[in-house]
Enzyme design. Sequence first.
Site, PDB file in Angstrom:
ATOM      1  N   PHE A 156       0.805  -1.227   0.000  1.00  0.00           N
ATOM      2  CA  PHE A 156       0.000   0.000   0.000  1.00  0.00           C
ATOM      3  C   PHE A 156       0.831   1.267   0.000  1.00  0.00           C
ATOM      4  O   PHE A 156       0.329   2.341  -0.324  1.00  0.00           O
ATOM      5  CB  PHE A 156      -0.940   0.021   1.217  1.00  0.00           C
ATOM      6  CG  PHE A 156      -0.246   0.221   2.544  1.00  0.00           C
ATOM      7  CD1 PHE A 156       0.152   1.489   2.963  1.00  0.00           C
ATOM      8  CD2 PHE A 156       0.013  -0.858   3.385  1.00  0.00           C
ATOM      9  CE1 PHE A 156       0.795   1.685   4.181  1.00  0.00           C
ATOM     10  CE2 PHE A 156       0.655  -0.677   4.597  1.00  0.00           C
ATOM     11  CZ  PHE A 156       1.045   0.601   4.996  1.00  0.00           C
ATOM     12  N   LYS A 180      -1.407  -7.531  -8.968  1.00  0.00           N
ATOM     13  CA  LYS A 180      -2.363  -7.570  -7.863  1.00  0.00           C
ATOM     14  C   LYS A 180      -1.855  -6.584  -6.811  1.00  0.00           C
ATOM     15  O   LYS A 180      -1.056  -6.927  -5.946  1.00  0.00           O
ATOM     16  CB  LYS A 180      -2.457  -8.992  -7.296  1.00  0.00           C
ATOM     17  CG  LYS A 180      -3.782  -9.324  -6.549  1.00  0.00           C
ATOM     18  CD  LYS A 180      -4.094  -8.449  -5.378  1.00  0.00           C
ATOM     19  CE  LYS A 180      -3.164  -8.694  -4.218  1.00  0.00           C
ATOM     20  NZ  LYS A 180      -3.515  -7.813  -3.027  1.00  0.00           N
ATOM     21  N   GLU A 183      -5.001  -4.129  -1.762  1.00  0.00           N
ATOM     22  CA  GLU A 183      -6.440  -3.834  -1.796  1.00  0.00           C
ATOM     23  C   GLU A 183      -6.770  -2.529  -1.072  1.00  0.00           C
ATOM     24  O   GLU A 183      -7.886  -2.015  -1.219  1.00  0.00           O
ATOM     25  CB  GLU A 183      -7.217  -4.992  -1.177  1.00  0.00           C
ATOM     26  CG  GLU A 183      -6.944  -5.263   0.290  1.00  0.00           C
ATOM     27  CD  GLU A 183      -5.715  -6.124   0.551  1.00  0.00           C
ATOM     28  OE1 GLU A 183      -5.582  -6.623   1.694  1.00  0.00           O
ATOM     29  OE2 GLU A 183      -4.898  -6.303  -0.375  1.00  0.00           O
ATOM     30  N   SER A 233       5.571  -7.370   3.863  1.00  0.00           N
ATOM     31  CA  SER A 233       6.197  -7.712   5.134  1.00  0.00           C
ATOM     32  C   SER A 233       7.025  -8.983   4.982  1.00  0.00           C
ATOM     33  O   SER A 233       6.793  -9.803   4.083  1.00  0.00           O
ATOM     34  CB  SER A 233       5.129  -7.917   6.213  1.00  0.00           C
ATOM     35  OG  SER A 233       4.380  -9.087   5.945  1.00  0.00           O
ATOM     36  N   CYS A 288       9.775   0.567   3.793  1.00  0.00           N
ATOM     37  CA  CYS A 288      10.764  -0.415   4.213  1.00  0.00           C
ATOM     38  C   CYS A 288      12.163   0.168   4.253  1.00  0.00           C
ATOM     39  O   CYS A 288      13.098  -0.511   4.684  1.00  0.00           O
ATOM     40  CB  CYS A 288      10.727  -1.635   3.296  1.00  0.00           C
ATOM     41  SG  CYS A 288      11.188  -1.290   1.592  1.00  0.00           S
ATOM     42  N   GLU A 391       9.798  -4.637  13.037  1.00  0.00           N
ATOM     43  CA  GLU A 391       9.385  -3.562  12.140  1.00  0.00           C
ATOM     44  C   GLU A 391       8.047  -2.999  12.609  1.00  0.00           C
ATOM     45  O   GLU A 391       7.062  -3.727  12.742  1.00  0.00           O
ATOM     46  CB  GLU A 391       9.249  -4.076  10.710  1.00  0.00           C
ATOM     47  CG  GLU A 391       8.869  -2.977   9.729  1.00  0.00           C
ATOM     48  CD  GLU A 391       8.811  -3.473   8.296  1.00  0.00           C
ATOM     49  OE1 GLU A 391       9.373  -2.799   7.418  1.00  0.00           O
ATOM     50  OE2 GLU A 391       8.196  -4.538   8.054  1.00  0.00           O
TER      51      GLU A 391
END
Length: 491
Positions: A156, A180, A183, A233, A288, A391
Amino acid sequence: MTAAETAIRTVKFYTNGSWEDAPGRTLHPITNPATGQVIAQVPYAVAEDVNRTAHAAHAAFLKWREVPVAERVQVFYRYKDLLEKHAGEIARILSTENGKTVDDAAGSVRRAIQMVEVACGMPSLMMGHSLENVSKGIDCQTIRQPLGVCAGITPFNFPAMVPMWMFPFAIACGNAFILKPSEKVPLTPTRTAELLHDAGLPAGVYNLLHGAREAVDALLAHPLVRAISFVGSSPVAKYVYQTAAAHGKRVQALGGAKNHLVAMPDANVEKSVEAILGSAFGAAGERCLAGSVLVAVGESHPLLDALIRKVRDLRIGDGAAPGTEMGPLVTAEHRARVLGYIEKGIAEGAHLLVDGRERMHGDNAGSNLGYFIGPTVFDGVAPDMTIAREEIFGPVLSVIHVKDLEEAIALVNSSAFGNTTSIFTSDGKSAREYASRIEVGMVGVNVGVAAPMAFFPFSGWKNSFYGDLHAHGRDAVAFYTEQKVIMSRWF
């Protein structure tokens, strides 16, 4: 909720060159993180959608691979032009669904365009090698050929840039592609797909499906999908890598991070503070490459004092509002997760210097319902504390004190992650030693975010990456092609 039950804009799939409704598919709300208002609904693809799209993509691939590479890249020259013309619009869409400031969004769009620019060089990047007379009368050459259908699963936080780490390279190499995206942020990939359609890419070469785990699992297992690119992740990256590899696919899976910023006593305080501030709190820490641990070597009071003053002055609010320096987190659920880490830090004995919980609202009007949390700084953090190891993916900076560079290197190398790190110093010897000995894939020297340009690889190590060939640069060309060796003798 289904498409027939809502009047809110419903995002569509883009498959085989057409925008398609998804009747009967479950719809999920998309909110503006700065206001909490629903701005769209997104359908979740099921395995049947993936299967249909994969077959369409494979049929398109069989034709696209035969198009000369010099002609393939003409699509991306046109695409680059369209992206530049609509860059401001894309940045505003991105800010609305993701929450980051428009300036930050615009920077990520610029980075996305740079990926397309590099992909336009594919006629040179795909070149093989040849050698005459490897044996008497025998010549040898290598060529690169596309794989087939490739798929990308993206996060995202950078819905324009990260997909373009993947599909421009894959398609320019002669592959077909299925994206993909997260969402949570379907609007930016939708707009960039519209522009790719307008650039004249043949039907089926690029496809866009939205969804969650069912769609991902279907892509990982589908026999027509040859390669998987993933960013997200580390636990999910590991799952994607293991699952796709078990199905015989080529995989590059980029995971999470715990990035350390090492500040030496001789660091330039003013410039280092600006870099640390941007690294820790840019994009609200949702990246990240965020520097989430400040390793203060020796005497550090001047730098810490200056940093805390800057942190307290950061203006928080709607990313679309002028002057905003940090926007909200992407969802209420993610904010709750970050709040949990702050509470964990307090419980484990870290000293809270700046409490972001005091600023759970925007500084500009109309933003009190958004998913805000202020920048947070902990001091006195021990290396074994949860906030020092895991994280957080939010605007939380942990400060760890060490006595010298040797201890700093040992601390950073003890991390399970190896995405990026930076050292701030005026001493070339310290910088060189750090860069050489540190077990991290991307290293900055007096640079807050050591993000490589499009023509270099995104080179995470350890649990920050699963695979062999990294994203973008020459690694991407190798990842999205197979090398063939041809031996020739003529009588």
